[in-house]
Write a protein that holds these residues in place. Structure first.
Motif, PDB file in Angstrom:
ATOM      1  N   ASP A   1       0.818  -1.215   0.000  1.00 50.65           N
ATOM      2  CA  ASP A   1       0.000   0.000   0.000  1.00 50.65           C
ATOM      3  C   ASP A   1       0.850   1.263   0.000  1.00 50.65           C
TER       4      ASP A   1
ATOM      5  N   PHE B   1       0.938   1.731  -3.846  1.00 45.55           N
ATOM      6  CA  PHE B   1      -0.396   1.966  -4.417  1.00 45.55           C
ATOM      7  C   PHE B   1      -1.424   1.334  -3.485  1.00 45.55           C
ATOM      8  N   GLU B   2      -2.157   2.150  -2.778  1.00 51.98           N
ATOM      9  CA  GLU B   2      -3.124   1.637  -1.805  1.00 51.98           C
ATOM     10  C   GLU B   2      -4.300   0.993  -2.524  1.00 51.98           C
TER      11      GLU B   2
ATOM     12  N   SER C   1      -6.471  -0.419  -6.870  1.00 55.43           N
ATOM     13  CA  SER C   1      -5.908   0.899  -6.594  1.00 55.43           C
ATOM     14  C   SER C   1      -6.202   1.906  -7.702  1.00 55.43           C
TER      15      SER C   1
END
Length: 596
Positions: free
Chosen positions: A12, A15-16, A21
């Motif tokens: 995360d 890229f959460e 995402s």
């Protein structure tokens, strides 16, 4: 007791939201726009463009390289940790298309460099802002002269997404859906291939024999489709090589590894001349486990005394402490991996088999991620140290320009194997009793066998397979025959049973990034053995020299790297012989300790 270190990685931070995402989706859209735009500018650039224009384009090109690698690493992590993540698989297709766009832009860049006169090119790479990547630009210039016209190479890249790379995806899909029945603790389970593979490390030979039979049957059941994938991957390469007028299947992997065929031939010849020195280990281990000859599933198996389990926390502490003895910076790097959750190590269903390190180069933090399945065996501890070595290599070169960071696979294996040697030698030295020392020494020798015999079998198989594939597709039965014969030759007929379906179960045959994904491992192992001997001789003062060597790994051929930093000639057998003598010394020590 509370576990100190988590066994799941943190993605995360990049890229959460994983495969859902929105930030990652935005990055892909950015790359889909910016890479073609850069390619267009490269196409329109005039031959008399000044250094400033070139510098600007090269900076942008390297930034897009970093972002593309970031996206590739992210998707690879997602699909490896959860083979059933269909969204991630779909994203992988988008990343492959983006990578094809980047290759197209790279082809135009290479062609632009090739158009420059020698005088203009030399002036360009002599500029202070560019000279650090002079070697890499010279590589690209030469590559353009070896390939098809830029338009044809762009077509190749576009078609490869739904052709060449797609066959690799087919293989991954097959592996992802495979479930192998296995009885354990009185319960019939269905294990993923990754979980099943760890059972080969059982100290119980009857368990290993059962695993071997079920493993062989599972891959035989999928062999028709996997053979189709392998044939099409090889067919693609052979067709492309033919149109490029490349007369050897080794041309591409050797150039990718910045290595001469003379060095490769000398390495394998020296290994072959020394294999008989490993024979006493096979004979002694067979006697110790009560069989006349070892089988495939016995070679890497732990000796009974080496069957104790190690927790992930214990492994982390031990590795960090041993790195500290050699280089405090390596120890600090290892701590970052464990404390900041850079490692995915949990043993659970749905994970891909094997292990790897992949880097996330954006922002120059030297950040990476390690994937493996930690089962608590000494082999798992070695694998963890191995992958941390890869990560440390990435960390050391984090401040270099992106082109100067793209080291080849063979020298990548140098850093990983070096780290592994530090840990296993420390474990042997600190062993509290003879049985423990014997088991760990066996583990070390088995690594040498893997690099000098198992990987040699892969090299022999691929060499013969590509020769046969030139005449048409090769059947699964013929693939089995080729593989079994390669194993017999590589292991000098020392085994009782072999694994004919190894061609189907080994992921490395199906990668589209690196052809002949085998000999670089052996090179890295022996190269690092030589470097490790220097480190032992010189002590802590060698740490800075080691880092300096790593920093040059993407900026010269391996022959020049060895000459500059070690003062040796890799095209001669002396260096390889010295490394193999160290392996033979381990065998002698093992025999002495186990002599009844």
């Amino acid at each position: 007791m509370t576990q100190k270190y988590e066994m799941n990685w943190d993605l995360d931070v990049f890229f959460e939201g994983g495969s859902s995402s929105s930030a990652f989706a935005e990055l892909l859209e950015q790359l889909k726009s910016e890479i073609p735009a850069l390619k267009k500018e490269l196409e329109l650039m005039k031959e008399d463009a000044g250094v400033e224009i070139w510098h600007d384009l090269l900076v942008r090109y390297q930034k897009l390289m970093s972002l593309t690698l970031q996206s590739y690493s992210f998707v690879d992590c997602l699909t490896s940790a959860n083979v059933k993540d269909d969204k991630a698989k779909n994203l992988g297709g988008h990343v492959q298309a983006i990578h094809a766009d980047l290759l197209a832009a790279s082809t135009v860049l290479e062609a632009g460099l090739a158009k420059l006169s020698d005088e203009s090119f030399n002036a360009l790479i002599s500029d202070a802002k560019i000279e650090r990547i002079a070697f890499n630009l010279a590589e690209k210039r030469k590559a353009s002269l070896d390939k098809l016209a830029p338009a044809a190479e762009e077509l190749v890249g576009d078609l490869s997404v739904s052709g060449y790379h797609a066959w690799s995806d087919v293989y991954s899909s097959v592996v992802g859906r495979m479930e192998i029945p296995f009885e354990e603790d009185g319960e019939e389970k269905k294990l993923s291939v990754g979980q099943m593979f760890t059972r080969f490390q059982s100290p119980d030979r009857e368990v290993r024999k059962d695993v071997f039979a079920r493993w062989q049957a599972a891959w035989e059941n999928e062999a028709e489709l996997i053979a189709l994938a392998l044939n099409n991957l090889a067919g693609y390469r052979l067709a492309l090589y033919k149109h490029r007028k490349w007369d050897s299947v080794l041309k591409e992997p050797l150039e990718m590894n910045r290595m001469s065929e003379e060095t490769l031939t000398t390495m394998w010849e020296t290994i072959s001349q020394n294999k008989h020195r490993l024979t006493p280990f096979f004979e002694r281990k067979a006697k110790m486990i009560g069989v006349e000859k070892l089988s495939w599933y016995d070679v890497d198996a732990p000796l009974p005394a080496g069957s104790s389990k190690v927790s992930f926390d214990e492994a982390a502490t031990f590795i960090t402490e041993q790195f500290e003895q050699f280089n405090p910076q390596m120890a600090e790097f290892a701590k970052m991996n464990f404390e900041d959750r850079w490692i995915e190590a949990e043993d659970r269903p749905g994970k891909r088999p094997g292990g790897f390190m992949t880097d996330f180069p954006v922002n120059n933090k030297g950040e990476s991620r390690i994937f493996m399945t930690f089962a608590g065996t000494p082999g798992c501890v070695s694998t963890l140290a191995h992958e941390l070595g890869h990560g440390y290599h990435t960390y050391v070169i984090r401040d270099l320009p992106m082109l100067a960071q793209r080291y080849a696979m063979n020298v990548a294996e140098t850093a990983s194997t070096f780290a592994e040697m530090i840990v296993i030698d420390a474990a042997i030295t600190k062993a509290t009793d003879k049985e423990e020392k014997v088991a760990l020494l066996a583990e070390k020798i088995q690594s040498a066998i893997a690099f000098c015999m198992n990987i040699h079998a892969r090299f022999l198989f691929e060499t013969k397979f590509y020769a046969a594939r030139k005449n048409g597709p090769v059947s699964k039965d013929s693939l089995n025959e080729l593989m079994e014969q390669a194993q017999k030759d590589a292991f000098i007929n020392l085994l009782d049973e072999y694994l004919p379906t190894f061609w189907a179960s080994k992921l490395h045959f199906y990668g589209t990034d690196v052809p002949f994904y085998n000999f670089p491992y052996t090179f890295g192992y022996l190269f690092s053995t030589g470097i490790y001997a220097r480190a032992l001789a010189e002590g802590p003062s060698f740490a800075d020299k080691y880092d300096a060597l790593l920093k040059d790994t993407a900026s010269m051929s391996v022959e020049e790297l060895a000459s500059r930093h070690l003062g040796v000639d890799l095209t001669k057998p002396d260096f390889w012989q010295d490394a193999l003598d160290l392996v033979a010394a381990d065998v002698e020590e093992f025999l002495a300790l186990t002599n009844e």
